[in-house]
Write a protein that holds these residues in place. Structure first.
Motif, PDB file in Angstrom:
ATOM      1  N   PRO A   1      -1.569   9.711   3.263  1.00 21.83           N
ATOM      2  CA  PRO A   1      -0.860  10.386   2.180  1.00 21.83           C
ATOM      3  C   PRO A   1      -1.766  11.266   1.324  1.00 21.83           C
ATOM      4  O   PRO A   1      -1.353  12.344   0.881  1.00 21.83           O
TER       5      PRO A   1
ATOM      6  N   ALA B   1       2.086  12.476  -3.464  1.00 18.09           N
ATOM      7  CA  ALA B   1       2.124  11.989  -2.087  1.00 18.09           C
ATOM      8  C   ALA B   1       1.471  10.614  -1.917  1.00 18.09           C
ATOM      9  O   ALA B   1       1.975   9.761  -1.168  1.00 18.09           O
ATOM     10  N   ASP B   2       0.355  10.370  -2.589  1.00 27.01           N
ATOM     11  CA  ASP B   2      -0.315   9.072  -2.433  1.00 27.01           C
ATOM     12  C   ASP B   2      -0.072   8.149  -3.629  1.00 27.01           C
ATOM     13  O   ASP B   2      -0.827   7.195  -3.849  1.00 27.01           O
TER      14      ASP B   2
END
Length: 505
Positions: free
Chosen positions: A78, A132-133
């Motif tokens: 990610p 995303a992470d």
């Protein structure tokens, strides 16, 4: 749209058109057949776009599924995906002027508005790149001894994105950025009227490091390209922006395949003006809500609900300001109202105007094609109707053009009743200096978004979507990424004894 290889200038000379092939698995793709893309300002073709079909959707979906399962995208963490999105944001930011000009040629909106949208679009990729992470599962407290359980979030897979002609890239970014942040791959079907900017956009993404096959574009018509995309067995989610009629068809077709859907549909949004409002600010807000973007926006404030005691004065102020709106070339910085994007849409708007007149509404402003056309394009005057009753079609149906229906109200309760009297529930504006009323009204109006003493403001951080026939799901904000993720629950036996195999444990 028509099949064509070239257009002509006013004097009959041949005009070479820019060519835009489809984009599948990192490569240009054509079938040898092309569609004209017409400039709404001139009414003439300026580019040609590849004419795809169901077979091209099959190629694109297969490429997207391969990229999702075995390509470099599938192997990225990610954090790595997020870095790609941030890099893509910088690449897009360097191309905003070019993308804005392509949008204007394709959809006729003002260059100032399109440039503003293009300058803002990179923020979606930065925001979701950072998110995303940050997507997390959780450890579950259990009522059963001897087990450890947790959840994890995984991308749904291949996503089909279907975008409209009014703001192609902005509405694409709302779907594409969270889909990529989640780890999905996509197949995009842009409007057949405005496909060129999407094809340019996707090439920029790949040049910035998005692997081949992750983002694919198939151009063509809804009845074959769109239908096959929704129906394709490799596609697990659909993101759509468009009319409520088309949204119903897509939702039903997607449901048959047990696919997820986010449907951002139309609206008949009210701007509600109370007598205690700052009337100058309210007039500006009402004009912005209906005449900006030539009224071609899902959140257009196409109904004005105004308190009876100020009705005549407010309408006079509104007409004076709207009458001064400069109609003309969308590329010119002095233009305030540009053309209608498509020929069919112009006919639809004029049909709604004729119907309103026939129903007994009074034309306070406009109502016609300009007597002196600025060019060979498609224009309609900013139009204001008074004497509108709630049951008239002009007060119920989405026109998607610069047409405003004015309805008076007596008190707060009637304002709420009128505001909620359509099948839509996308946006609403409330103009008042009474903070208690602002909270009451924002709670009572059936709308996915409510602006108080403002209108038509959006952000990548703020959820966007509607109630009732205005759609399903939300775009933007941190919750949007959830629509592109599956929740998986994992159970680990850490010492639980054997149990009866025929009894649920």
């Amino acid at each position: 749209m028509s099949q064509s290889q070239a257009s002509a200038t006013a004097d009959g000379a041949a005009l070479e058109l820019a060519s835009y092939p489809m984009h599948i698995d990192g490569r240009p793709h054509t079938t040898g057949t092309w569609l004209d893309s017409e400039n709404p300002w001139t009414g003439r073709a300026w580019a040609r776009v590849a004419w795809g079909g169901a077979a091209d959707v099959d190629l694109a979906a297969t490429a997207a599924h391969r990229a999702f399962t075995i390509g470099p995208w599938a192997g990225m963490t990610p954090t790595e995906r997020g870095k790609v999105l941030v890099t893509a944001a910088d690449a897009l930011a360097a191309q905003t002027a070019r993308l804005a000009e392509i949008e204007v040629r394709d959809n006729g909106k003002l260059l100032a508005e399109m440039r503003g949208q293009m300058d803002y679009i990179p923020e979606w990729f930065r925001y979701y790149g950072g998110l995303a992470d940050k997507v997390e599962g959780s450890v579950l407290p259990l009522d059963k001894k001897g087990y450890f359980a947790f959840t994890r979030k995984q991308p749904v897979g291949v996503v089909g994105i279907i975008t409209p002609w009014n703001s192609p890239l902005l509405l694409l970014a709302w779907k594409l950025a969270p889909a990529l942040a989640a780890g999905c791959t996509v197949v995009i079907k842009p409007s057949e009227f405005t496909s060129a900017s999407t094809l340019e956009f996707v090439r920029i993404l790949e040049e910035a490091g998005v692997p081949a096959g992750v983002v694919n574009v198939v151009t063509g018509f809804g009845h074959d390209v769109g239908a096959r995309l929704v129906d394709h067995p490799l596609v697990r989610k659909i993101g759509f922006t468009g009319s409520d009629a088309t949204g119903r068809l897509i939702g039903a077709q997607a449901a048959a395949g047990l696919k997820r859907c986010t449907l951002e549909l139309g609206g008949k949004s009210p701007n509600i003006v109370f007598a205690d409002a700052d009337l100058d600010a309210a007039v500006n807000g009402v004009v912005s809500g209906i005449f900006a973007a030539t009224g071609q926006t899902c959140i257009a404030g196409s109904r004005l609900l105004v308190e009876e005691s100020i009705h005549d004065d407010f309408v006079d102020r509104l007409v004076r300001l709207a009458r001064r709106a400069r109609i003309g070339d969308p590329m010119s910085p002095g233009t305030q109202v540009g053309p209608v994007t498509t020929r069919p849409q112009l006919a639809k708007i004029l049909g709604h105007i004729d119907q309103a007149v026939a129903a007994g509404a009074t034309t306070a402003l406009g109502g016609q094609v300009p007597a002196t056309q600025p060019s060979g394009g498609w224009f309609v005057e900013p139009t204001i109707f008074t004497g509108v009753t709630p049951e008239m079609d002009i007060a119920q149906e989405e026109v998607f053009g610069p047409v405003l229906a004015v309805i008076p109200f007596r008190d707060e309760s009637e304002a709420v009743r009128l505001a909620n009297s359509t099948r839509f529930g996308l946006g609403a504006g409330i103009w008042t200096s009474n903070i208690e009323r602002a909270f009451r009204m924002s709670d009572a109006v059936d709308s996915g978004m409510v602006w108080v003493n403002a209108y038509r403001t959006v952000s990548f951080m703020a959820p966007f979507g509607g109630m009732k026939d205005s759609g399903v799901g939300r775009e933007n904000g941190s919750e949007a990424i959830s629509d592109y993720l599956e929740t998986k629950t994992v159970w680990i036996n850490t010492g639980a004894p054997n149990r009866d195999p025929f009894v649920l444990g």
